[in-house]
Design an enzyme around this catalytic site. Structure first.
Site, short mmCIF file in Angstrom:
data_model
loop_
_atom_site.label_atom_id
_atom_site.label_comp_id
_atom_site.label_asym_id
_atom_site.label_seq_id
_atom_site.Cartn_x
_atom_site.Cartn_y
_atom_site.Cartn_z
CG ASP A 26 -2.08 0.94 1.11
OD1 ASP A 26 -2.36 1.39 -0.02
OD2 ASP A 26 -2.71 1.24 2.14
CG ASN A 28 1.94 1.60 -5.23
OD1 ASN A 28 2.85 1.38 -4.44
ND2 ASN A 28 1.42 0.67 -6.02
CG HIS A 43 -0.26 2.31 -9.31
ND1 HIS A 43 -0.49 1.93 -8.02
CD2 HIS A 43 -1.31 3.10 -9.66
CE1 HIS A 43 -1.64 2.44 -7.59
NE2 HIS A 43 -2.16 3.16 -8.58
CD1 TRP A 75 -13.21 -4.80 -9.31
CD2 TRP A 75 -12.54 -4.09 -11.31
NE1 TRP A 75 -12.62 -5.86 -9.97
CE2 TRP A 75 -12.21 -5.45 -11.19
CE3 TRP A 75 -12.22 -3.43 -12.50
CZ2 TRP A 75 -11.56 -6.16 -12.20
CZ3 TRP A 75 -11.58 -4.14 -13.51
CH2 TRP A 75 -11.26 -5.49 -13.35
CG LEU A 137 8.64 -17.44 -3.47
CD1 LEU A 137 8.55 -17.28 -1.95
CD2 LEU A 137 9.06 -16.10 -4.09
NE ARG A 194 -2.97 -1.35 4.31
CZ ARG A 194 -4.24 -1.38 3.93
NH1 ARG A 194 -5.06 -2.26 4.46
NH2 ARG A 194 -4.69 -0.55 3.02
#
Ligand code: IPE
Ligand code: IPE
Ligand code: MG
Length: 252
Positions: A26, A28, A43, A75, A137, A194
């Protein structure tokens, strides 16, 4: 009685590292705004951080890394930003898939696929099929993901199985639900991290986070580094996980 405790991940990797780290990437937009740049630049820079962190996580031996890339609520952003985020995802898969595959990374995608454009769906499926035999991974990409949507879809599958007589109602256990989530077969996240200072889940892994540890860091995602990832893991390693029990020493 089924306690469901078998569904709760208690494992850390033999190295002591968390087996599964999930990240809410979170900040950007705020990163870009603080530099007078359009959100898109944030982004774009965020994708570079994502590459660095995927490489780093693989290198240090994390088994599962889940990245929240686009939520079912995203959206509602301006159409142009949604278009840009879709285009970044396509670009990432096209550009990075070969390297991920070569580095033994296995890609899994969680989230609702039905609403996605056919070209995006095809790319996500290609990323999964091309890497399905890899053993390094596991990179879990949460795309068009919302935990309530995921749980509702799982419950719909349970209902269909019960209605068809394949699943007796008494067998609707926690495991029966877990096995029908998009994350079936993936251990619950040990650590949820976060960035950007926000302290909420924003509809991420609500079921799977039952006993996760949380670390919130102030850095915006484009500024987040491998060192900060390691510091978050150190903080995790200093936590005492109890899973509802008593501390190890007291229980002895
Ligand atoms: C995270 O950054 C990326 C996505 C949600 C896709 P944001 O775009 O949410 O950045 P902020 O929170 O507005 O700073
Ligand atoms: C969560 O971030 C979704 C992703 C990181 C992809 P948001 O920026 O969308 O969450 P809120 O709106 O601040 O809760
Ligand atoms: Mg945000």
């Amino acid at each position: 009685m089924t306690t469901g405790s078998e569904a709760i991940s208690m494992a850390t990797a033999p190295t002591g590292l968390p087996r599964h780290v999930a990240i809410i990437m979170d900040g950007n937009g705020r990163w870009a705004r603080s530099r007078g740049l359009p959100r898109f630049e944030g982004h774009r820079r965020g994708v570079q951080t994502l590459r660095d962190i995927v490489r780093h996580a693989g290198r240090i031996g994390i088994d599962y890394l889940t990245l929240y890339s686009f939520s079912s609520e995203n959206w509602s952003r301006p159409a142009e930003e949604v278009r840009e985020l879709m285009s970044l995802l396509k670009h990432f898969v096209r550009r990075d898939l070969a390297e991920l595959a070569a580095n033994n990374v296995r890609v899994r995608v969680i989230g609702e696929r039905d609403d996605l454009a056919p070209d995006i769906r095809a790319l996500l499926e290609e990323a999964e099929t091309k890497t399905t035999r890899n053993t390094g991974l596991t990179l879990v990409v949460a795309f068009n993901y919302g935990a309530r949507n995921e749980i509702a879809r799982a419950v719909r599958r349970v209902a269909a199985d019960v209605a068809a007589g394949r699943l007796p109602a008494e067998s609707v256990t926690e495991d029966a639900i877990s096995q029908r989530l998009d994350t079936a077969g993936i251990p619950d996240p040990d650590l949820i991290l976060r960035t950007s200072g926000e302290q909420r889940l924003s509809n991420f892994l609500l079921w799977q986070a039952a006993y996760s540890e949380f670390v919130f860091v102030p850095a915006y995602w484009p500024d987040f580094t491998a060192d900060e990832f390691d510091r978050a893991i150190d903080e995790f390693l200093g936590r005492e996980r109890r899973f509802g029990g008593v501390p190890a020493a007291a229980g002895a």
